[in-house]
Design an enzyme around this catalytic site. Structure first.
Site, PDB file in Angstrom:
ATOM      1  N   HIS A 202       0.799  -1.233   0.000  1.00 49.52           N
ATOM      2  CA  HIS A 202       0.000   0.000   0.000  1.00 49.52           C
ATOM      3  C   HIS A 202       0.832   1.283   0.000  1.00 49.52           C
ATOM      4  O   HIS A 202       0.282   2.369   0.064  1.00 49.52           O
ATOM      5  CB  HIS A 202      -0.956   0.029   1.206  1.00 49.52           C
ATOM      6  CG  HIS A 202      -0.252   0.118   2.530  1.00 49.52           C
ATOM      7  ND1 HIS A 202       0.184  -0.975   3.220  1.00 49.52           N
ATOM      8  CD2 HIS A 202       0.105   1.184   3.284  1.00 49.52           C
ATOM      9  CE1 HIS A 202       0.764  -0.600   4.341  1.00 49.52           C
ATOM     10  NE2 HIS A 202       0.749   0.715   4.407  1.00 49.52           N
TER      11      HIS A 202
HETATM   12  C1  UD1 Z   1      -2.092   5.399   5.871  1.00 49.28           C
HETATM   13  C2  UD1 Z   1      -0.766   5.963   6.376  1.00 49.28           C
HETATM   14  C3  UD1 Z   1       0.330   4.951   6.166  1.00 49.28           C
HETATM   15  C4  UD1 Z   1      -0.030   3.620   6.802  1.00 49.28           C
HETATM   16  C5  UD1 Z   1      -1.387   3.151   6.323  1.00 49.28           C
HETATM   17  C6  UD1 Z   1      -1.804   1.921   7.083  1.00 49.28           C
HETATM   18  C7  UD1 Z   1      -0.543   8.407   6.176  1.00 49.28           C
HETATM   19  C8  UD1 Z   1       0.039   9.516   5.408  1.00 49.28           C
HETATM   20  N1  UD1 Z   1      -0.403   7.181   5.647  1.00 49.28           N
HETATM   21  O1  UD1 Z   1      -1.956   5.178   4.483  1.00 49.28           O
HETATM   22  O2  UD1 Z   1       1.529   5.421   6.767  1.00 49.28           O
HETATM   23  O3  UD1 Z   1       0.956   2.679   6.482  1.00 49.28           O
HETATM   24  O4  UD1 Z   1      -2.368   4.181   6.553  1.00 49.28           O
HETATM   25  O5  UD1 Z   1      -2.767   1.177   6.416  1.00 49.28           O
HETATM   26  O6  UD1 Z   1      -1.108   8.608   7.227  1.00 49.28           O
HETATM   27  N2  UD1 Z   1      -9.499   4.513   2.097  1.00 49.28           N
HETATM   28  C9  UD1 Z   1     -10.704   3.846   2.084  1.00 49.28           C
HETATM   29  N3  UD1 Z   1     -11.215   3.426   3.295  1.00 49.28           N
HETATM   30  C10 UD1 Z   1     -10.597   3.645   4.484  1.00 49.28           C
HETATM   31  C11 UD1 Z   1      -9.374   4.343   4.474  1.00 49.28           C
HETATM   32  C12 UD1 Z   1      -8.835   4.765   3.269  1.00 49.28           C
HETATM   33  O7  UD1 Z   1     -11.298   3.623   1.047  1.00 49.28           O
HETATM   34  O8  UD1 Z   1     -11.121   3.226   5.524  1.00 49.28           O
HETATM   35  C13 UD1 Z   1      -8.922   4.922   0.790  1.00 49.28           C
HETATM   36  C14 UD1 Z   1      -9.285   6.351   0.405  1.00 49.28           C
HETATM   37  O9  UD1 Z   1      -9.459   6.392  -0.951  1.00 49.28           O
HETATM   38  C15 UD1 Z   1      -8.031   7.117   0.783  1.00 49.28           C
HETATM   39  C16 UD1 Z   1      -6.938   6.103   0.538  1.00 49.28           C
HETATM   40  O10 UD1 Z   1      -7.501   4.849   0.880  1.00 49.28           O
HETATM   41  O11 UD1 Z   1      -7.869   8.268   0.019  1.00 49.28           O
HETATM   42  C17 UD1 Z   1      -5.700   6.340   1.375  1.00 49.28           C
HETATM   43  O12 UD1 Z   1      -6.035   6.425   2.768  1.00 49.28           O
HETATM   44  P1  UD1 Z   1      -5.087   7.273   3.756  1.00 49.28           P
HETATM   45  O13 UD1 Z   1      -5.542   7.082   5.151  1.00 49.28           O
HETATM   46  O14 UD1 Z   1      -4.937   8.655   3.276  1.00 49.28           O
HETATM   47  O15 UD1 Z   1      -3.665   6.624   3.552  1.00 49.28           O
HETATM   48  P2  UD1 Z   1      -3.241   5.095   3.577  1.00 49.28           P
HETATM   49  O16 UD1 Z   1      -2.755   4.728   2.223  1.00 49.28           O
HETATM   50  O17 UD1 Z   1      -4.312   4.274   4.197  1.00 49.28           O
HETATM   51  N1  UDP Z   2      -3.508  -6.093   9.035  1.00 49.02           N
HETATM   52  C1  UDP Z   2      -4.824  -6.526   9.177  1.00 49.02           C
HETATM   53  N2  UDP Z   2      -5.525  -6.889   8.045  1.00 49.02           N
HETATM   54  C2  UDP Z   2      -4.973  -6.839   6.796  1.00 49.02           C
HETATM   55  C3  UDP Z   2      -3.642  -6.372   6.671  1.00 49.02           C
HETATM   56  C4  UDP Z   2      -2.943  -6.000   7.811  1.00 49.02           C
HETATM   57  O1  UDP Z   2      -5.342  -6.595  10.291  1.00 49.02           O
HETATM   58  O2  UDP Z   2      -5.665  -7.186   5.820  1.00 49.02           O
HETATM   59  C5  UDP Z   2      -2.752  -5.687  10.254  1.00 49.02           C
HETATM   60  C6  UDP Z   2      -1.386  -6.304  10.412  1.00 49.02           C
HETATM   61  O3  UDP Z   2      -1.446  -7.551  11.075  1.00 49.02           O
HETATM   62  C7  UDP Z   2      -0.644  -5.262  11.227  1.00 49.02           C
HETATM   63  C8  UDP Z   2      -1.246  -3.956  10.719  1.00 49.02           C
HETATM   64  O4  UDP Z   2      -2.496  -4.297  10.135  1.00 49.02           O
HETATM   65  O5  UDP Z   2      -0.923  -5.425  12.598  1.00 49.02           O
HETATM   66  C9  UDP Z   2      -0.345  -3.317   9.701  1.00 49.02           C
HETATM   67  O6  UDP Z   2      -0.999  -2.237   9.129  1.00 49.02           O
HETATM   68  P1  UDP Z   2      -0.642  -1.656   7.696  1.00 49.02           P
HETATM   69  O7  UDP Z   2       0.154  -2.630   6.918  1.00 49.02           O
HETATM   70  O8  UDP Z   2      -1.922  -1.179   7.116  1.00 49.02           O
HETATM   71  O9  UDP Z   2       0.199  -0.347   8.051  1.00 49.02           O
HETATM   72  P2  UDP Z   2       1.759  -0.066   8.322  1.00 49.02           P
HETATM   73  O10 UDP Z   2       2.217  -1.009   9.368  1.00 49.02           O
HETATM   74  O11 UDP Z   2       2.480  -0.197   7.028  1.00 49.02           O
HETATM   75  O12 UDP Z   2       1.769   1.363   8.761  1.00 49.02           O
END
Ligand code: UD1
Ligand code: UDP
Length: 372
Positions: A202
Protein backbone atom coordinates in the site's frame (compact mmCIF):
# COMPACT_ATOMS: atom_id res chain seq x y z
CA UNK A 1 -4.56 11.00 29.46
CA UNK A 2 -5.97 11.12 25.93
CA UNK A 3 -5.02 8.12 23.76
CA UNK A 4 -5.27 8.60 19.99
CA UNK A 5 -5.84 6.15 17.15
CA UNK A 6 -6.66 6.82 13.51
CA UNK A 7 -5.53 3.96 11.28
CA UNK A 8 -5.31 0.17 11.23
CA UNK A 9 -1.73 -0.14 12.55
CA UNK A 10 -2.52 2.37 15.34
CA UNK A 11 -5.25 0.09 16.69
CA UNK A 12 -2.84 -2.83 17.02
CA UNK A 13 -0.11 -0.70 18.68
CA UNK A 14 -2.37 1.22 21.07
CA UNK A 15 -4.62 -1.58 22.32
CA UNK A 16 -1.98 -2.90 24.78
CA UNK A 17 -1.22 0.65 25.95
CA UNK A 18 -4.90 1.43 26.49
CA UNK A 19 -5.35 -1.82 28.44
CA UNK A 20 -2.29 -1.17 30.59
CA UNK A 21 -3.28 2.45 31.35
CA UNK A 22 -6.68 1.17 32.45
CA UNK A 23 -5.11 -1.48 34.67
CA UNK A 24 -2.87 1.18 36.20
CA UNK A 25 -5.97 3.18 37.13
CA UNK A 26 -5.15 6.17 34.95
CA UNK A 27 -8.14 8.20 33.71
CA UNK A 28 -8.27 7.88 29.98
CA UNK A 29 -10.20 9.25 27.02
CA UNK A 30 -9.89 7.27 23.77
CA UNK A 31 -10.11 9.30 20.54
CA UNK A 32 -10.49 7.72 17.07
CA UNK A 33 -9.76 10.33 14.41
CA UNK A 34 -11.51 8.29 11.69
CA UNK A 35 -8.61 8.41 9.20
CA UNK A 36 -9.50 4.77 8.49
CA UNK A 37 -13.24 4.22 8.53
CA UNK A 38 -14.28 1.22 6.37
CA UNK A 39 -15.61 -1.74 8.29
CA UNK A 40 -12.67 -3.77 6.93
CA UNK A 41 -10.01 -1.17 7.79
CA UNK A 42 -11.38 -0.15 11.16
CA UNK A 43 -14.43 -1.93 12.66
CA UNK A 44 -13.29 -5.52 12.01
CA UNK A 45 -9.77 -4.90 13.30
CA UNK A 46 -11.02 -3.06 16.40
CA UNK A 47 -13.48 -5.87 17.14
CA UNK A 48 -10.80 -8.57 16.90
CA UNK A 49 -8.57 -6.63 19.27
CA UNK A 50 -11.40 -6.16 21.80
CA UNK A 51 -10.87 -2.41 21.47
CA UNK A 52 -13.15 -0.27 23.66
CA UNK A 53 -15.71 1.97 21.94
CA UNK A 54 -13.85 5.26 21.42
CA UNK A 55 -15.10 8.05 23.70
CA UNK A 56 -14.83 10.48 20.81
CA UNK A 57 -14.87 9.80 17.06
CA UNK A 58 -13.73 12.75 14.96
CA UNK A 59 -14.96 11.26 11.65
CA UNK A 60 -12.14 12.86 9.64
CA UNK A 61 -12.13 10.46 6.66
CA UNK A 62 -9.94 10.72 3.57
CA UNK A 63 -8.42 13.67 1.73
CA UNK A 64 -5.14 15.18 0.66
CA UNK A 65 -2.40 15.29 3.29
CA UNK A 66 -3.16 18.90 4.19
CA UNK A 67 -6.93 18.37 4.27
CA UNK A 68 -6.66 15.30 6.47
CA UNK A 69 -4.02 16.75 8.79
CA UNK A 70 -5.74 20.12 9.01
CA UNK A 71 -9.20 18.70 9.74
CA UNK A 72 -7.72 16.38 12.38
CA UNK A 73 -5.91 19.26 14.07
CA UNK A 74 -9.08 21.34 14.24
CA UNK A 75 -11.18 18.47 15.60
CA UNK A 76 -8.57 17.35 18.08
CA UNK A 77 -7.78 20.86 19.30
CA UNK A 78 -11.35 21.23 20.52
CA UNK A 79 -11.09 17.91 22.39
CA UNK A 80 -7.92 19.09 24.14
CA UNK A 81 -9.44 22.47 24.96
CA UNK A 82 -12.56 20.88 26.44
CA UNK A 83 -10.90 18.03 28.32
CA UNK A 84 -7.52 19.55 29.26
CA UNK A 85 -5.57 16.28 29.52
CA UNK A 86 -2.25 15.93 31.31
CA UNK A 87 -0.87 14.11 28.30
CA UNK A 88 -1.74 12.98 24.77
CA UNK A 89 -0.47 9.56 23.66
CA UNK A 90 0.03 8.95 19.93
CA UNK A 91 1.54 5.99 18.05
CA UNK A 92 3.39 5.35 14.83
CA UNK A 93 3.78 7.60 11.83
CA UNK A 94 0.43 8.31 10.18
CA UNK A 95 -1.25 11.67 9.57
CA UNK A 96 -3.43 11.25 12.68
CA UNK A 97 -0.25 10.87 14.77
CA UNK A 98 1.34 14.13 13.67
CA UNK A 99 -1.90 16.13 13.58
CA UNK A 100 -2.86 15.29 17.17
CA UNK A 101 0.70 15.70 18.48
CA UNK A 102 0.92 19.15 16.88
CA UNK A 103 -2.48 20.31 18.14
CA UNK A 104 -1.61 19.15 21.68
CA UNK A 105 1.90 20.61 21.75
CA UNK A 106 0.63 24.03 20.62
CA UNK A 107 -1.77 24.03 23.56
CA UNK A 108 1.09 23.23 25.94
CA UNK A 109 -0.06 19.66 26.54
CA UNK A 110 2.67 17.03 26.82
CA UNK A 111 2.87 14.39 24.07
CA UNK A 112 4.01 10.77 24.41
CA UNK A 113 5.04 8.96 21.22
CA UNK A 114 4.83 5.18 20.97
CA UNK A 115 7.24 3.78 18.32
CA UNK A 116 9.54 6.74 18.41
CA UNK A 117 12.93 7.11 16.71
CA UNK A 118 12.37 5.03 13.56
CA UNK A 119 14.03 6.60 10.51
CA UNK A 120 14.08 5.46 6.89
CA UNK A 121 16.19 8.44 5.86
CA UNK A 122 13.75 8.79 2.95
CA UNK A 123 12.15 12.21 3.12
CA UNK A 124 9.87 11.40 0.17
CA UNK A 125 7.81 9.16 2.47
CA UNK A 126 4.95 10.98 4.24
CA UNK A 127 5.57 8.67 7.20
CA UNK A 128 9.16 9.95 7.60
CA UNK A 129 7.91 13.53 7.84
CA UNK A 130 5.31 12.44 10.41
CA UNK A 131 7.87 10.50 12.50
CA UNK A 132 10.51 13.20 12.67
CA UNK A 133 8.08 15.99 13.52
CA UNK A 134 6.14 13.93 16.07
CA UNK A 135 9.38 13.04 17.88
CA UNK A 136 10.38 16.70 17.93
CA UNK A 137 7.03 17.54 19.58
CA UNK A 138 7.14 14.76 22.19
CA UNK A 139 8.04 14.84 25.87
CA UNK A 140 8.11 11.06 26.26
CA UNK A 141 9.63 9.01 23.44
CA UNK A 142 9.03 5.25 23.57
CA UNK A 143 11.40 3.19 21.42
CA UNK A 144 11.23 -0.44 20.37
CA UNK A 145 14.75 -1.10 19.15
CA UNK A 146 18.26 0.14 19.94
CA UNK A 147 18.80 1.96 16.65
CA UNK A 148 15.80 4.16 17.40
CA UNK A 149 17.64 5.52 20.43
CA UNK A 150 20.77 6.05 18.32
CA UNK A 151 18.69 8.03 15.80
CA UNK A 152 17.18 10.21 18.52
CA UNK A 153 20.57 10.88 20.13
CA UNK A 154 22.01 11.92 16.78
CA UNK A 155 19.15 14.43 16.40
CA UNK A 156 19.98 15.93 19.78
CA UNK A 157 16.90 14.68 21.65
CA UNK A 158 17.31 14.84 25.43
CA UNK A 159 17.98 11.19 26.23
CA UNK A 160 16.19 11.48 29.60
CA UNK A 161 12.96 11.58 27.62
CA UNK A 162 13.67 8.35 25.76
CA UNK A 163 12.40 5.04 27.15
CA UNK A 164 13.29 1.74 25.52
CA UNK A 165 10.12 -0.24 26.16
CA UNK A 166 9.89 -2.76 23.31
CA UNK A 167 7.20 -3.25 20.72
CA UNK A 168 3.56 -2.90 21.72
CA UNK A 169 2.43 -4.23 18.31
CA UNK A 170 4.01 -7.52 19.35
CA UNK A 171 2.04 -7.43 22.64
CA UNK A 172 -1.13 -7.71 20.54
CA UNK A 173 0.40 -10.47 18.43
CA UNK A 174 1.43 -12.53 21.44
CA UNK A 175 -1.95 -12.15 23.09
CA UNK A 176 -3.98 -13.13 20.04
CA UNK A 177 -1.75 -15.61 18.18
CA UNK A 178 -3.39 -18.71 19.75
CA UNK A 179 -6.84 -17.51 18.61
CA UNK A 180 -5.46 -16.66 15.17
CA UNK A 181 -3.88 -20.10 14.72
CA UNK A 182 -7.15 -21.79 15.65
CA UNK A 183 -8.75 -20.09 12.65
CA UNK A 184 -6.48 -22.00 10.20
CA UNK A 185 -7.27 -19.28 7.71
CA UNK A 186 -4.90 -20.80 5.11
CA UNK A 187 -7.37 -23.68 4.71
CA UNK A 188 -10.24 -21.27 4.20
CA UNK A 189 -8.41 -19.69 1.26
CA UNK A 190 -7.55 -23.11 -0.16
CA UNK A 191 -3.84 -23.22 0.66
CA UNK A 192 -1.45 -25.62 2.40
CA UNK A 193 0.31 -24.33 5.51
CA UNK A 194 3.80 -22.82 4.76
CA UNK A 195 3.27 -23.33 1.01
CA UNK A 196 1.86 -19.95 -0.01
CA UNK A 197 3.01 -16.34 -0.29
CA UNK A 198 0.99 -13.68 1.56
CA UNK A 199 1.12 -10.25 -0.10
CA UNK A 200 0.28 -6.77 1.24
CA UNK A 201 1.13 -3.56 -0.61
CA UNK A 202 0.00 0.00 0.00
CA UNK A 203 2.98 2.40 -0.09
CA UNK A 204 2.32 5.28 -2.48
CA UNK A 205 5.74 4.62 -4.10
CA UNK A 206 4.53 1.14 -5.13
CA UNK A 207 0.84 1.61 -5.83
CA UNK A 208 0.31 5.23 -6.91
CA UNK A 209 2.93 5.01 -9.66
CA UNK A 210 1.22 3.34 -12.64
CA UNK A 211 4.36 1.82 -14.17
CA UNK A 212 5.56 0.45 -10.83
CA UNK A 213 2.16 -1.09 -10.09
CA UNK A 214 1.98 -2.70 -13.54
CA UNK A 215 5.45 -4.17 -12.97
CA UNK A 216 4.34 -5.60 -9.63
CA UNK A 217 1.19 -7.10 -11.17
CA UNK A 218 3.20 -8.70 -13.98
CA UNK A 219 5.62 -10.27 -11.48
CA UNK A 220 2.80 -11.58 -9.26
CA UNK A 221 1.12 -13.14 -12.31
CA UNK A 222 4.42 -14.80 -13.28
CA UNK A 223 4.82 -16.20 -9.75
CA UNK A 224 1.27 -17.51 -9.81
CA UNK A 225 2.07 -19.06 -13.21
CA UNK A 226 4.82 -21.11 -11.50
CA UNK A 227 2.12 -22.76 -9.35
CA UNK A 228 3.03 -20.66 -6.27
CA UNK A 229 -0.19 -19.91 -4.38
CA UNK A 230 -0.54 -16.18 -3.64
CA UNK A 231 -2.96 -14.66 -1.13
CA UNK A 232 -3.48 -10.91 -1.47
CA UNK A 233 -5.79 -9.00 0.93
CA UNK A 234 -5.92 -5.63 -0.79
CA UNK A 235 -5.67 -2.22 0.92
CA UNK A 236 -8.28 0.29 -0.42
CA UNK A 237 -5.59 2.59 -1.85
CA UNK A 238 -4.21 -0.35 -3.82
CA UNK A 239 -7.64 -1.69 -4.83
CA UNK A 240 -8.55 1.67 -6.38
CA UNK A 241 -5.31 1.78 -8.37
CA UNK A 242 -5.63 -1.86 -9.49
CA UNK A 243 -9.28 -1.48 -10.47
CA UNK A 244 -8.62 1.68 -12.49
CA UNK A 245 -6.01 -0.07 -14.63
CA UNK A 246 -7.96 -3.33 -15.07
CA UNK A 247 -5.21 -5.17 -13.20
CA UNK A 248 -7.47 -6.57 -10.51
CA UNK A 249 -9.19 -8.79 -13.09
CA UNK A 250 -5.82 -9.88 -14.49
CA UNK A 251 -4.66 -10.95 -11.04
CA UNK A 252 -7.86 -12.87 -10.35
CA UNK A 253 -7.72 -14.59 -13.75
CA UNK A 254 -4.12 -15.64 -12.99
CA UNK A 255 -5.32 -17.36 -9.82
CA UNK A 256 -4.10 -14.82 -7.25
CA UNK A 257 -6.46 -15.07 -4.26
CA UNK A 258 -7.49 -11.42 -3.97
CA UNK A 259 -9.71 -10.24 -1.12
CA UNK A 260 -10.84 -7.24 0.85
CA UNK A 261 -8.61 -6.23 3.79
CA UNK A 262 -9.00 -8.81 6.56
CA UNK A 263 -9.75 -8.55 10.25
CA UNK A 264 -6.72 -8.78 12.53
CA UNK A 265 -7.25 -12.43 13.54
CA UNK A 266 -7.76 -13.70 9.99
CA UNK A 267 -4.76 -11.75 8.76
CA UNK A 268 -2.53 -12.88 11.64
CA UNK A 269 -3.61 -16.45 10.95
CA UNK A 270 -2.50 -16.07 7.32
CA UNK A 271 0.81 -14.47 8.38
CA UNK A 272 1.56 -17.29 10.81
CA UNK A 273 0.71 -19.97 8.25
CA UNK A 274 2.56 -18.38 5.32
CA UNK A 275 5.67 -19.80 3.71
CA UNK A 276 6.75 -16.26 2.84
CA UNK A 277 5.39 -12.73 3.02
CA UNK A 278 5.86 -10.05 0.37
CA UNK A 279 5.09 -6.61 1.75
CA UNK A 280 5.81 -2.91 1.95
CA UNK A 281 4.04 -2.55 5.31
CA UNK A 282 5.97 -1.44 8.38
CA UNK A 283 3.98 -3.50 10.85
CA UNK A 284 4.05 -6.65 8.74
CA UNK A 285 7.87 -6.53 8.64
CA UNK A 286 7.82 -6.60 12.44
CA UNK A 287 5.13 -9.25 12.81
CA UNK A 288 6.88 -11.60 10.37
CA UNK A 289 10.06 -11.27 12.46
CA UNK A 290 8.22 -12.08 15.69
CA UNK A 291 6.56 -15.06 13.98
CA UNK A 292 9.77 -16.20 12.25
CA UNK A 293 8.16 -16.18 8.81
CA UNK A 294 10.37 -15.25 5.85
CA UNK A 295 9.64 -11.65 4.79
CA UNK A 296 10.53 -9.86 1.55
CA UNK A 297 10.10 -6.11 1.62
CA UNK A 298 9.53 -4.36 -1.69
CA UNK A 299 11.36 -1.16 -0.77
CA UNK A 300 14.90 0.16 -1.04
CA UNK A 301 15.05 1.11 2.64
CA UNK A 302 13.46 0.26 5.94
CA UNK A 303 13.06 2.27 9.13
CA UNK A 304 13.03 -1.11 10.90
CA UNK A 305 16.57 -2.50 10.37
CA UNK A 306 16.22 -4.70 13.45
CA UNK A 307 13.91 -6.91 11.35
CA UNK A 308 16.86 -7.57 9.04
CA UNK A 309 19.62 -7.81 11.68
CA UNK A 310 17.72 -10.03 14.12
CA UNK A 311 14.67 -11.07 12.15
CA UNK A 312 13.54 -12.66 8.93
CA UNK A 313 13.30 -9.62 6.69
CA UNK A 314 15.08 -9.13 3.35
CA UNK A 315 15.00 -5.83 1.46
CA UNK A 316 14.19 -6.58 -2.18
CA UNK A 317 14.74 -3.03 -3.43
CA UNK A 318 12.19 -1.25 -5.60
CA UNK A 319 12.34 -3.34 -8.75
CA UNK A 320 9.20 -5.45 -9.34
CA UNK A 321 11.45 -8.03 -11.04
CA UNK A 322 12.88 -8.83 -7.61
CA UNK A 323 9.53 -10.36 -6.66
CA UNK A 324 10.35 -13.33 -8.88
CA UNK A 325 12.86 -14.63 -6.31
CA UNK A 326 10.16 -14.97 -3.60
CA UNK A 327 9.47 -18.59 -2.65
CA UNK A 328 7.48 -20.11 0.20
CA UNK A 329 9.78 -21.91 2.64
CA UNK A 330 7.58 -24.98 3.01
CA UNK A 331 8.81 -25.19 6.60
CA UNK A 332 7.40 -24.22 10.00
CA UNK A 333 8.65 -20.79 11.07
CA UNK A 334 11.27 -20.28 13.78
CA UNK A 335 10.19 -17.23 15.85
CA UNK A 336 13.00 -14.66 16.32
CA UNK A 337 13.61 -12.95 19.59
CA UNK A 338 14.22 -9.22 19.57
CA UNK A 339 14.99 -7.81 23.04
CA UNK A 340 11.84 -6.50 24.76
CA UNK A 341 9.50 -7.72 22.01
CA UNK A 342 8.07 -9.84 24.77
CA UNK A 343 4.40 -8.92 25.13
CA UNK A 344 4.95 -6.51 28.04
CA UNK A 345 5.61 -3.20 26.30
CA UNK A 346 2.16 -1.75 27.04
CA UNK A 347 2.77 -2.28 30.75
CA UNK A 348 6.17 -0.57 30.57
CA UNK A 349 4.68 2.37 28.68
CA UNK A 350 1.83 2.76 31.17
CA UNK A 351 4.29 2.72 34.07
CA UNK A 352 6.31 5.60 32.59
CA UNK A 353 3.18 7.59 31.73
CA UNK A 354 1.79 6.96 35.22
CA UNK A 355 4.96 8.38 36.77
CA UNK A 356 4.70 11.44 34.54
CA UNK A 357 1.03 12.29 35.07
CA UNK A 358 0.22 11.26 38.64
CA UNK A 359 -0.03 14.16 41.04
CA UNK A 360 2.55 13.90 43.81
CA UNK A 361 2.47 15.25 47.32
CA UNK A 362 5.61 14.40 49.25
CA UNK A 363 4.99 13.14 52.78
CA UNK A 364 1.20 13.42 52.59
CA UNK A 365 -1.55 11.07 51.49
CA UNK A 366 -2.89 12.72 48.32
CA UNK A 367 -6.64 13.25 48.46
CA UNK A 368 -8.04 13.31 44.91
CA UNK A 369 -11.52 14.30 46.07
CA UNK A 370 -10.11 17.51 47.51
CA UNK A 371 -8.94 18.49 44.04
CA UNK A 372 -12.11 17.37 42.28
C1 UD1 B 1 -2.09 5.40 5.87
C2 UD1 B 1 -0.77 5.96 6.38
C3 UD1 B 1 0.33 4.95 6.17
C4 UD1 B 1 -0.03 3.62 6.80
C5 UD1 B 1 -1.39 3.15 6.32
C6 UD1 B 1 -1.80 1.92 7.08
C7 UD1 B 1 -0.54 8.41 6.18
C8 UD1 B 1 0.04 9.52 5.41
N1 UD1 B 1 -0.40 7.18 5.65
O1 UD1 B 1 -1.96 5.18 4.48
O2 UD1 B 1 1.53 5.42 6.77
O3 UD1 B 1 0.96 2.68 6.48
O4 UD1 B 1 -2.37 4.18 6.55
O5 UD1 B 1 -2.77 1.18 6.42
O6 UD1 B 1 -1.11 8.61 7.23
N2 UD1 B 1 -9.50 4.51 2.10
C9 UD1 B 1 -10.70 3.85 2.08
N3 UD1 B 1 -11.21 3.43 3.30
C10 UD1 B 1 -10.60 3.64 4.48
C11 UD1 B 1 -9.37 4.34 4.47
C12 UD1 B 1 -8.84 4.76 3.27
O7 UD1 B 1 -11.30 3.62 1.05
O8 UD1 B 1 -11.12 3.23 5.52
C13 UD1 B 1 -8.92 4.92 0.79
C14 UD1 B 1 -9.29 6.35 0.41
O9 UD1 B 1 -9.46 6.39 -0.95
C15 UD1 B 1 -8.03 7.12 0.78
C16 UD1 B 1 -6.94 6.10 0.54
O10 UD1 B 1 -7.50 4.85 0.88
O11 UD1 B 1 -7.87 8.27 0.02
C17 UD1 B 1 -5.70 6.34 1.37
O12 UD1 B 1 -6.04 6.42 2.77
P1 UD1 B 1 -5.09 7.27 3.76
O13 UD1 B 1 -5.54 7.08 5.15
O14 UD1 B 1 -4.94 8.65 3.28
O15 UD1 B 1 -3.67 6.62 3.55
P2 UD1 B 1 -3.24 5.10 3.58
O16 UD1 B 1 -2.76 4.73 2.22
O17 UD1 B 1 -4.31 4.27 4.20
N1 UDP C 1 -3.51 -6.09 9.03
C1 UDP C 1 -4.82 -6.53 9.18
N2 UDP C 1 -5.53 -6.89 8.05
C2 UDP C 1 -4.97 -6.84 6.80
C3 UDP C 1 -3.64 -6.37 6.67
C4 UDP C 1 -2.94 -6.00 7.81
O1 UDP C 1 -5.34 -6.60 10.29
O2 UDP C 1 -5.67 -7.19 5.82
C5 UDP C 1 -2.75 -5.69 10.25
C6 UDP C 1 -1.39 -6.30 10.41
O3 UDP C 1 -1.45 -7.55 11.07
C7 UDP C 1 -0.64 -5.26 11.23
C8 UDP C 1 -1.25 -3.96 10.72
O4 UDP C 1 -2.50 -4.30 10.13
O5 UDP C 1 -0.92 -5.42 12.60
C9 UDP C 1 -0.34 -3.32 9.70
O6 UDP C 1 -1.00 -2.24 9.13
P1 UDP C 1 -0.64 -1.66 7.70
O7 UDP C 1 0.15 -2.63 6.92
O8 UDP C 1 -1.92 -1.18 7.12
O9 UDP C 1 0.20 -0.35 8.05
P2 UDP C 1 1.76 -0.07 8.32
O10 UDP C 1 2.22 -1.01 9.37
O11 UDP C 1 2.48 -0.20 7.03
O12 UDP C 1 1.77 1.36 8.76
Amino acid sequence: VVTVVGTRPNFVKMMPVIDALKLAGIDQLVVHTGQHYDQKMSGDVLADLGFPDPDIHLGIGSGTHAEQTGRTMIGFESVVLRRRPEMVVVAGDVSATLACALAAAKLGVRVAHVESGLRSGDWSMPEEVNRVLTDRLSTLLFTHSPEAEVNLRSEGVDIERVHHVGNSMIDSLKRLLPDALERTMWRRVGCERHQYVLVTLHRPSNVDDGAQLQGIVTSLIQLAGQAIPIVFPIHPRTRTALAQSGSLERLVRAGVRCSEPLGYLDFLSLEAGAGAILTDSGGVQEESTALGVRCYTLRSNTERPVTIALGTNTLLGDSPQAILQVRPSGLPPVPRSVPLWDGKSGTRIAAVIGEAVRPRVVGLEFDRSAVA
